[in-house]
Scaffold this motif. Structure first.
Motif, PDB file in Angstrom:
ATOM      1  N   ALA A   1     -58.491 -27.579   4.898  1.00 27.19           N
ATOM      2  CA  ALA A   1     -58.953 -28.525   3.873  1.00 27.19           C
ATOM      3  C   ALA A   1     -60.473 -28.600   3.847  1.00 27.19           C
ATOM      4  O   ALA A   1     -61.082 -28.662   2.771  1.00 27.19           O
ATOM      5  N   LEU A   2     -61.093 -28.580   5.013  1.00 25.76           N
ATOM      6  CA  LEU A   2     -62.551 -28.633   5.091  1.00 25.76           C
ATOM      7  C   LEU A   2     -63.185 -27.397   4.452  1.00 25.76           C
ATOM      8  O   LEU A   2     -64.270 -27.464   3.885  1.00 25.76           O
ATOM      9  N   MET A   3     -62.493 -26.277   4.497  1.00 20.27           N
ATOM     10  CA  MET A   3     -63.017 -25.015   3.980  1.00 20.27           C
ATOM     11  C   MET A   3     -62.936 -24.903   2.457  1.00 20.27           C
ATOM     12  O   MET A   3     -63.604 -24.046   1.874  1.00 20.27           O
ATOM     13  N   ILE A   4     -62.178 -25.762   1.818  1.00 20.60           N
ATOM     14  CA  ILE A   4     -62.003 -25.676   0.371  1.00 20.60           C
ATOM     15  C   ILE A   4     -63.355 -25.826  -0.326  1.00 20.60           C
ATOM     16  O   ILE A   4     -64.129 -26.715  -0.024  1.00 20.60           O
ATOM     17  N   GLY A   5     -63.621 -24.931  -1.241  1.00 17.24           N
ATOM     18  CA  GLY A   5     -64.864 -24.957  -2.008  1.00 17.24           C
ATOM     19  C   GLY A   5     -66.005 -24.191  -1.359  1.00 17.24           C
ATOM     20  O   GLY A   5     -67.054 -24.014  -1.971  1.00 17.24           O
ATOM     21  N   CYS A   6     -65.822 -23.730  -0.132  1.00 17.78           N
ATOM     22  CA  CYS A   6     -66.882 -22.985   0.544  1.00 17.78           C
ATOM     23  C   CYS A   6     -66.911 -21.548   0.019  1.00 17.78           C
ATOM     24  O   CYS A   6     -65.872 -20.926  -0.161  1.00 17.78           O
ATOM     25  N   GLN A   7     -68.110 -21.035  -0.203  1.00 18.46           N
ATOM     26  CA  GLN A   7     -68.293 -19.680  -0.707  1.00 18.46           C
ATOM     27  C   GLN A   7     -68.606 -18.667   0.396  1.00 18.46           C
ATOM     28  O   GLN A   7     -68.589 -17.469   0.146  1.00 18.46           O
ATOM     29  N   SER A   8     -68.914 -19.176   1.591  1.00 16.87           N
ATOM     30  CA  SER A   8     -69.288 -18.280   2.698  1.00 16.87           C
ATOM     31  C   SER A   8     -69.021 -18.985   4.031  1.00 16.87           C
ATOM     32  O   SER A   8     -68.809 -20.197   4.076  1.00 16.87           O
ATOM     33  N   ASP A   9     -69.088 -18.207   5.094  1.00 25.56           N
ATOM     34  CA  ASP A   9     -68.965 -18.781   6.440  1.00 25.56           C
ATOM     35  C   ASP A   9     -70.075 -19.790   6.701  1.00 25.56           C
ATOM     36  O   ASP A   9     -69.847 -20.821   7.329  1.00 25.56           O
ATOM     37  N   THR A  10     -71.284 -19.492   6.225  1.00 24.81           N
ATOM     38  CA  THR A  10     -72.391 -20.423   6.461  1.00 24.81           C
ATOM     39  C   THR A  10     -72.189 -21.742   5.721  1.00 24.81           C
ATOM     40  O   THR A  10     -72.604 -22.792   6.215  1.00 24.81           O
ATOM     41  N   ASP A  11     -71.520 -21.704   4.560  1.00 21.53           N
ATOM     42  CA  ASP A  11     -71.154 -22.964   3.881  1.00 21.53           C
ATOM     43  C   ASP A  11     -70.232 -23.793   4.769  1.00 21.53           C
ATOM     44  O   ASP A  11     -70.361 -25.017   4.846  1.00 21.53           O
ATOM     45  N   ILE A  12     -69.309 -23.130   5.436  1.00 16.98           N
ATOM     46  CA  ILE A  12     -68.378 -23.820   6.329  1.00 16.98           C
ATOM     47  C   ILE A  12     -69.141 -24.442   7.496  1.00 16.98           C
ATOM     48  O   ILE A  12     -68.900 -25.597   7.865  1.00 16.98           O
ATOM     49  N   ILE A  13     -70.078 -23.690   8.060  1.00 16.77           N
ATOM     50  CA  ILE A  13     -70.875 -24.206   9.179  1.00 16.77           C
ATOM     51  C   ILE A  13     -71.664 -25.437   8.733  1.00 16.77           C
ATOM     52  O   ILE A  13     -71.740 -26.433   9.452  1.00 16.77           O
ATOM     53  N   VAL A  14     -72.243 -25.389   7.537  1.00 18.81           N
ATOM     54  CA  VAL A  14     -72.973 -26.548   7.005  1.00 18.81           C
ATOM     55  C   VAL A  14     -72.049 -27.755   6.919  1.00 18.81           C
ATOM     56  O   VAL A  14     -72.421 -28.862   7.321  1.00 18.81           O
ATOM     57  N   LYS A  15     -70.837 -27.550   6.410  1.00 14.65           N
ATOM     58  CA  LYS A  15     -69.875 -28.660   6.314  1.00 14.65           C
ATOM     59  C   LYS A  15     -69.545 -29.235   7.689  1.00 14.65           C
ATOM     60  O   LYS A  15     -69.451 -30.446   7.858  1.00 14.65           O
ATOM     61  N   LEU A  16     -69.351 -28.368   8.674  1.00 13.73           N
ATOM     62  CA  LEU A  16     -69.055 -28.832  10.036  1.00 13.73           C
ATOM     63  C   LEU A  16     -70.211 -29.653  10.594  1.00 13.73           C
ATOM     64  O   LEU A  16     -70.001 -30.714  11.188  1.00 13.73           O
ATOM     65  N   VAL A  17     -71.413 -29.156  10.402  1.00 13.44           N
ATOM     66  CA  VAL A  17     -72.607 -29.859  10.894  1.00 13.44           C
ATOM     67  C   VAL A  17     -72.702 -31.236  10.259  1.00 13.44           C
ATOM     68  O   VAL A  17     -72.939 -32.237  10.933  1.00 13.44           O
ATOM     69  N   GLU A  18     -72.496 -31.300   8.942  1.00  5.62           N
ATOM     70  CA  GLU A  18     -72.594 -32.578   8.239  1.00  5.62           C
ATOM     71  C   GLU A  18     -71.432 -33.509   8.594  1.00  5.62           C
ATOM     72  O   GLU A  18     -71.636 -34.692   8.843  1.00  5.62           O
ATOM     73  N   TYR A  19     -70.224 -32.975   8.639  1.00  4.28           N
ATOM     74  CA  TYR A  19     -69.026 -33.797   8.892  1.00  4.28           C
ATOM     75  C   TYR A  19     -69.059 -34.418  10.287  1.00  4.28           C
ATOM     76  O   TYR A  19     -68.743 -35.583  10.471  1.00  4.28           O
ATOM     77  N   PHE A  20     -69.452 -33.623  11.289  1.00  9.97           N
ATOM     78  CA  PHE A  20     -69.468 -34.108  12.672  1.00  9.97           C
ATOM     79  C   PHE A  20     -70.860 -34.542  13.130  1.00  9.97           C
ATOM     80  O   PHE A  20     -71.041 -34.906  14.289  1.00  9.97           O
ATOM     81  N   ASP A  21     -71.844 -34.484  12.239  1.00  9.66           N
ATOM     82  CA  ASP A  21     -73.224 -34.859  12.560  1.00  9.66           C
ATOM     83  C   ASP A  21     -73.708 -34.107  13.803  1.00  9.66           C
ATOM     84  O   ASP A  21     -74.183 -34.687  14.778  1.00  9.66           O
ATOM     85  N   LEU A  22     -73.589 -32.774  13.742  1.00  7.67           N
ATOM     86  CA  LEU A  22     -73.927 -31.914  14.874  1.00  7.67           C
ATOM     87  C   LEU A  22     -75.406 -31.566  14.895  1.00  7.67           C
ATOM     88  O   LEU A  22     -76.041 -31.436  13.852  1.00  7.67           O
TER      89      LEU A  22
END
Length: 165
Positions: free
Chosen positions: A94-115
């Protein structure tokens, strides 16, 4: 690019004996592809980032794509676990939906978990991901840039001080 040895350069205004992430993000770039150490195959390009040019060898293994999604939900769940955050494989999907690349996913993880940069780079490194490669630059579309997450892949061969730029 998997299991490759690359000769490249890193420009910095600082002089140091080994790389670390303490200055990461302070000289441009963004999180995601930007949460690592930048290297270029061009000495002139590296010189634009500082008057000390580090000639390095990178021993690169598994890439995080800056142009497509190659990560699977299981991989995302495993990266999260390495940061101390648990996310199920369905929630990772679900978190990966809308991501265009692996780096988009990493950005989402960083923002979601405040990493922090250190948390995400350590997690990527622990999961075997060493870098992102980007060949798209305004100056030269064939000049590869590498954003490295794993400090153990970097060897400094020489430092050249070129004076004030």
């Amino acid at each position: 690019m998997n299991n490759s040895i690359v000769h490249c350069y890193h420009g910095s205004s600082n002089i140091f004996d080994e790389f670390n992430f303490s200055q990461n993000g302070q000289h441009g770039g963004n999180i995601g592809a930007g949460c690592g150490l930048y290297f270029s195959t061009s000495k002139a390009d590296a010189a634009t980032y500082g008057n000390n040019i580090y000639e390095c060898v990178l021993r690169l293994k598994t890439v995080i794509s800056n142009h497509e999604v190659t990560l699977k939900p299981f991989d995302v769940s495993r990266i999260c676990k390495e940061t101390g955050n648990c996310i199920s494989t369905p929630n990772a999907f679900a978190l990966m939906i809308g991501c265009q690349s692996d780096t988009d996913i990493i950005v989402k993880l960083v923002e979601y978990f405040d990493l922090t940069v250190e948390e995400i780079t350590n997690a990527l490194s622990e999961c075997g991901y060493t870098h992102t490669e980007d060949k798209i630059t305004p100056e030269d579309p064939d000049m590869p840039h590498f954003i490295v997450y794993d400090l153990n892949t970097i060897t400094i061969n020489n430092v050249i001080s070129i004076g004030i730029i």
